[in-house]
Design an enzyme around this catalytic site. Structure first.
Site, mmCIF file in Angstrom:
data_model
loop_
_atom_site.group_PDB
_atom_site.id
_atom_site.type_symbol
_atom_site.label_atom_id
_atom_site.label_comp_id
_atom_site.label_asym_id
_atom_site.label_seq_id
_atom_site.Cartn_x
_atom_site.Cartn_y
_atom_site.Cartn_z
ATOM 1 N N TYR A 261 0.636 -1.620 -0.142
ATOM 2 C CA TYR A 261 0.067 -0.247 0.533
ATOM 3 C C TYR A 261 0.840 0.962 0.003
ATOM 4 O O TYR A 261 1.941 1.252 0.028
ATOM 5 C CB TYR A 261 -0.842 -0.077 0.961
ATOM 6 C CG TYR A 261 -0.373 0.153 2.253
ATOM 7 C CD1 TYR A 261 -0.453 1.638 3.221
ATOM 8 C CD2 TYR A 261 0.531 -0.951 3.657
ATOM 9 C CE1 TYR A 261 0.108 1.746 4.251
ATOM 10 C CE2 TYR A 261 1.773 -0.371 4.167
ATOM 11 C CZ TYR A 261 1.079 0.670 5.198
ATOM 12 O OH TYR A 261 1.996 1.242 5.649
ATOM 13 N N GLY B 81 -4.427 2.803 12.007
ATOM 14 C CA GLY B 81 -6.079 2.751 10.920
ATOM 15 C C GLY B 81 -5.943 4.322 10.379
ATOM 16 O O GLY B 81 -7.092 5.066 9.971
ATOM 17 N N SER C 250 -0.106 6.871 10.599
ATOM 18 C CA SER C 250 0.174 4.992 10.702
ATOM 19 C C SER C 250 -0.456 4.492 10.170
ATOM 20 O O SER C 250 -2.170 4.357 10.443
ATOM 21 C CB SER C 250 0.997 4.461 11.808
ATOM 22 O OG SER C 250 0.615 3.293 12.538
ATOM 23 N N LYS C 251 -0.220 3.092 9.127
ATOM 24 C CA LYS C 251 -1.320 2.494 9.223
ATOM 25 C C LYS C 251 -1.653 1.276 10.198
ATOM 26 O O LYS C 251 -3.042 1.213 10.376
ATOM 27 C CB LYS C 251 -1.045 1.384 8.118
ATOM 28 C CG LYS C 251 -2.084 0.571 7.414
ATOM 29 C CD LYS C 251 -1.065 -0.080 6.194
ATOM 30 C CE LYS C 251 -2.325 -0.915 6.020
ATOM 31 N NZ LYS C 251 -3.192 -0.885 4.700
ATOM 32 N N ARG C 252 -1.039 1.508 10.766
ATOM 33 C CA ARG C 252 -1.361 0.242 12.637
ATOM 34 C C ARG C 252 -2.091 1.294 13.369
ATOM 35 O O ARG C 252 -2.773 0.407 14.186
ATOM 36 C CB ARG C 252 0.158 0.141 12.939
ATOM 37 C CG ARG C 252 1.437 -1.087 12.105
ATOM 38 C CD ARG C 252 2.334 -0.968 13.454
ATOM 39 N NE ARG C 252 3.160 -0.772 14.066
ATOM 40 C CZ ARG C 252 3.743 0.301 13.154
ATOM 41 N NH1 ARG C 252 4.497 -0.336 12.260
ATOM 42 N NH2 ARG C 252 5.357 1.320 13.576
#
Length: 497
Positions: free
Chosen positions: A31, A267, A263-265
């Site tokens: 991504y 969300g 951060s993708k972590r």
């Protein structure tokens, strides 16, 4: 093992010297987060502004993080954003391959060249990468650093596993120049002997970057400011090889708020997520470019730019040292502007899939519905919920017919619908002009304001207080038969009160 110096000369001869050359070098992790997209944008804009070359390079040496089809995600994202590349894995170029694992033979040779020059050494210690990441590696205690070349080579020949480390000078300091942050000087004693070549023969990220950037003739490197601490070690590598250092542009992070990086972590959305949330790629690109960069001079107050316009006005001096906060409301504002700026045909093309999520009836004209939505829509995903009454009249309360501004209540509304039904039934043609003319004439003959008649007609047609478009447009789209049926239903509801 003697090195073939002719091979190094041939590699040097391949390097283009044709003006500004920049590269975007993502890892294929599946991504594109907003910070990565911004790096790609700035890198592309620097090249295009200077009439230079933009390269795409895939950095896949971290095999543990690879995601299937991730390279296709990178290609797709870049194309959707309009970020064309002049050289890359799929288009080729004079300094390929453009995928790091396909270049793995290069790195070992350059690491060995550094060993021969005395700027790197074989290390046979069993230090884990996690220890190094934690900063637990103390080069002062590394016995391998002081091995003679003969002792080190004997271990290599005997098959003892090794890494190759950079030999940082004990004394003095290194000054690194950055286009955004200026000159940064560090004491060499504070720098660790970083691993250049891992025991599996693959390079570390830091080493591969330097080798590839040089061999590809890269003149400008855009990176996140979190890499500033590694930068002096890059300078020492360039100096060790006798190479020219490119212009470095370190960008401060994109933050979700004052204290937390995106951060993708946690969300935070990726580029693909933003598209699925109903944002246009052009709006995302425009907004993300302004996260940490400001146009100057005559364009200082301007917000909206096409990609081509950005390429014309982008300059490195507009990049800020301060972190930028990603504001969804601001992105929504940009998106609304882009939606409203489209031609009706363009808007219909992007809106139709969302219209059809709610309006399944093929007889209803999606173009007419799109025309109602364009000025009332901020995100494409807003569309379905605005249209849920078209396929089926929802159950609704007669209280909706009471509207102070329109001077209506259930009794007035019943009178209005009783008058509207025969007037609409008698229309020879069913179109906007005919419906509008009939209702305006009827209001005049009844001695009421237009709104007093239009409000109950719209409530009866939609069963909702808030709709895209007014009574006339809704009746026209619904068609004569369905409109009259709904008005009769409204009359029944009001008569039962």
């Amino acid at each position: 093992m003697a090195l073939d110096m002719k091979w190094f000369d041939e590699m040097e001869a391949r390097i283009p010297h044709d003006g500004v050359r920049t590269r975007f070098a993502p890892s294929p992790t599946g991504y594109m987060h907003v910070g990565n997209l911004r790096t790609a944008l700035y890198t592309w804009l620097i090249a295009r502004h200077a009439g230079g070359k933009f390269l795409l390079r895939i950095e896949d040496t971290d095999q543990g993080r690879l995601v299937e089809d991730a390279v296709e995600v990178i290609y797709s994202t870049m194309r959707k954003c309009g970020l064309t590349w002049d050289e890359g894995p799929d288009v080729g170029g004079p300094v390929g391959p453009y995928i790091q694992t396909e270049r793995r033979d290069f790195y070992g040779k350059y690491a060995q060249l550094l060993v021969e020059k005395g700027f790197a050494y074989y290390c046979f210690c069993e230090k884990t990468e996690s220890e190094e990441d934690a900063g637990d590696f103390d080069r002062g205690e590394d016995p391998c650093r002081s091995l003679s070349p003969q002792e080190a080579q004997a271990k290599v020949d005997a098959g003892v596993p090794y890494v190759i480390r950079q030999k940082i000078p004990h004394e003095g300091s290194t000054t690194f120049s950055d286009a955004v942050f200026g000159d940064i000087t560090v004491e060499n004693a504070t720098l660790d002997d970083q691993v250049l070549l891992k025991s599996d023969g693959l390079p570390t990220y830091n080493f591969a970057n330097v080798i590839d950037d040089h061999l590809m003739g890269i003149t400008h490197v855009v990176r996140g400011s979190e890499y500033l601490s590694s930068a002096p070690k890059y300078n020492l590598l360039y100096q060790s090889f006798g190479w020219e250092v490119p212009t470095y542009i370190h960008c401060s992070p994109v933050m979700r708020d004052q204290h937390n990086k995106m951060s993708k972590r946690k969300g935070d959305p990726s580029y693909e997520d933003l598209l699925s949330m109903g944002y246009l790629s052009e709006a995302v690109v425009n907004y993300v470019t302004l996260l940490g960069w400001s146009p100057r001079g005559a364009y200082a107050e301007r917000e909206f730019f096409t990609l081509q316009e950005l390429a014309e006005v982008f300059d490195i001096g507009g990049i800020s040292k301060s972190p930028a906060i990603f504001d969804m409301e601001k992105l929504t504002y940009f998106n609304a502007h882009y939606l409203r700026s489209m031609t009706p045909e363009q808007f219909h093309a992007v809106a139709e899939p969302y219209i059809r999520q709610a309006v399944k009836n093929p007889a209803l004209d999606t173009r007419a519905i799109a025309a109602l939505l364009q000025a009332r829509c901020e995100r494409l995903t807003d569309i379905p919920e605005k249209l849920d009454f078209f396929d089926a009249l929802p159950e609704y309360d007669a209280g909706l017919y009471t509207n102070k501004k329109s001077k209506t209540n259930p009794e007035v509304s019943r009178n209005m619908l009783e008058a509207a039904l025969p007037a609409l039934e008698a229309l020879p043609e069913w179109n906007n002009d005919a419906i509008h003319g009939a209702l305006v004439s009827l209001a005049e003959s009844l001695g009421v304001k237009n709104a007093t008649l239009m409000w109950p007609v719209r409530i009866a047609a939609a069963g909702k207080a808030v709709t895209p478009g007014g009574a006339v447009e809704l009746c026209c789209i619904l068609g004569r038969e369905e409109t009259l049926r709904r008005l009769r239903c409204g009359l029944e509801l009001l008569s039962a009160q």
